[in-house]
Design an enzyme around this catalytic site. Structure first.
Site, PDB file in Angstrom:
ATOM      1  CE1 TYR A  34       0.327   1.910   4.258  1.00  0.00           C
ATOM      2  CE2 TYR A  34       1.121  -0.234   4.367  1.00  0.00           C
ATOM      3  CZ  TYR A  34       0.946   1.035   4.915  1.00  0.00           C
ATOM      4  OH  TYR A  34       1.641   1.145   6.209  1.00  0.00           O
ATOM      5  NE  ARG A  53       6.873   4.328   0.495  1.00  0.00           N
ATOM      6  CZ  ARG A  53       6.889   5.353   1.547  1.00  0.00           C
ATOM      7  NH1 ARG A  53       7.733   5.509   2.390  1.00  0.00           N
ATOM      8  NH2 ARG A  53       5.495   5.865   1.586  1.00  0.00           N
ATOM      9  NE  ARG A  99      -6.300 -19.356   5.334  1.00  0.00           N
ATOM     10  CZ  ARG A  99      -5.348 -20.343   5.733  1.00  0.00           C
ATOM     11  NH1 ARG A  99      -5.063 -21.565   5.222  1.00  0.00           N
ATOM     12  NH2 ARG A  99      -4.568 -19.638   6.512  1.00  0.00           N
ATOM     13  CG  HIS A 101      -0.089 -20.905   2.746  1.00  0.00           C
ATOM     14  ND1 HIS A 101      -1.151 -21.874   3.378  1.00  0.00           N
ATOM     15  CD2 HIS A 101       0.023 -19.842   3.881  1.00  0.00           C
ATOM     16  CE1 HIS A 101      -1.165 -21.478   4.729  1.00  0.00           C
ATOM     17  NE2 HIS A 101      -0.595 -20.584   5.077  1.00  0.00           N
ATOM     18  CE  LYS A 148       3.307   3.340   3.110  1.00  0.00           C
ATOM     19  NZ  LYS A 148       3.920   3.582   4.563  1.00  0.00           N
ATOM     20  CD  GLU A 180      10.547   2.299  10.003  1.00  0.00           C
ATOM     21  OE1 GLU A 180      10.668   3.183   9.288  1.00  0.00           O
ATOM     22  OE2 GLU A 180      10.467   0.955   9.615  1.00  0.00           O
TER      23      GLU A 180
END
Length: 288
Positions: A34, A53, A99, A101, A148, A180
């Site tokens: 995101y 990014r 579902r 993986h 991110k 951070e």
């Protein structure tokens, strides 16, 4: 103007009509990335840097997309009335219909974006900026913080820990070094020099962090990207945090103790002024 128009897979529609599959991998596994991009007066702030990014994050988790992100987001902002908005953009790997993986490279990504109002963080003078109280605690996140990712449960839990301690944010420590905050980068000032943790997979390369360093370089303010230990906070003249939607914010208290004299420092005030000028030029189209 409706403030609840979202973008989902090629459509602009009311938020209450947007639906995704329960098998979407973003929902099941946080298999998604995101960006959060501030728009001031309808103009994306450091938009290209955010999109660069985003492209890095997508490559890192091997999601291939071909979208005109700027056009999509500009249209979304316009449909939500323009002005000062924070735009959230998320791309997941999509849904396999069940579902599992394992994933298939032929899956169609799910693209979602929405807006929320934000205050123009540079409209007021530095005296209007509220300094932060922070705590210092262990960094519980995975080792690819440069991506991110939407897998933010450790950030959420640590931020809640900070709030329960009466603080606004948490500074994170891993292997004896500061990294951070839960959603911000860190700066420390000593004797007129800015210090910030150096880029690595352990921190997210913030677009506002990069702007601060650019402004420092352009204005003769020395800075160093270095390893920082938690005990160095006690001897700092100033401590700052930065993020896209908060800008550069002074930290006035750490673990209940004041930073220096507990006031906004002079170098932070100078950087705030440089930020203000930069944003004014961006929003007005002025070259100087």
């Amino acid at each position: 103007m409706n403030k609840d128009i979202v973008y989902l897979n090629g459509e602009y529609l009311p938020a209450d009509r947007a639906q995704i599959s329960v098998f979407d991998r973003g929902f099941l596994f946080a298999d998604s990335v995101y960006e959060v991009i501030p728009y001031y007066q309808g103009v994306g702030f450091r938009l290209q840097q955010h999109l660069d990014r985003l492209a890095y994050s997508l490559r890192a988790i091997r999601i291939e997309t071909e979208y005109d992100w700027a056009a999509i987001l500009d249209e979304l902002v316009s449909r939500n009335g323009g002005g000062n908005l924070s735009v959230y953009l998320q791309i997941s790997r999509g849904s396999a219909g069940y579902r599992t993986h394992a994933y298939d490279d032929r899956m169609q990504p799910t693209v979602f974006a929405c807006c929320s109002p934000i205050r123009d963080i540079y409209a007021d003078g530095p005296e209007q900026v509220q300094g932060f109280k922070v705590i210092v605690t262990a960094d519980l996140r995975w080792h690819r913080c440069d991506i991110k990712s939407t897998g933010l449960l450790p950030n959420i839990l640590v931020l809640q820990q900070a709030r329960e301690a009466g603080a606004d944010e948490a500074l994170l420590v891993r292997d004896g070094l500061l990294s951070e905050g839960t959603s911000c980068n860190l700066f420390l000032v000593r004797q007129g020099v800015i210090y910030t943790p150096k880029r690595s997979s352990e921190i997210l390369g913030g677009t506002t962090r990069e702007l601060i360093l650019e402004l420092a370089a352009e204005n003769g303010i020395p800075y160093q990207e270095v390893d920082l230990r938690p005990d160095e906070l006690a001897g700092a003249d100033e401590v700052w945090i930065s993020s896209s939607t908060r800008g550069v914010v002074p930290v006035l208290e750490i673990d209940g103790c004041p930073v220096a004299d507990g006031a906004r420092g002079p170098l932070w005030q100078r950087m705030f002024t440089l930020f203000t000028r930069f944003q004014h030029r961006l929003m007005t189209g002025e070259s100087s």
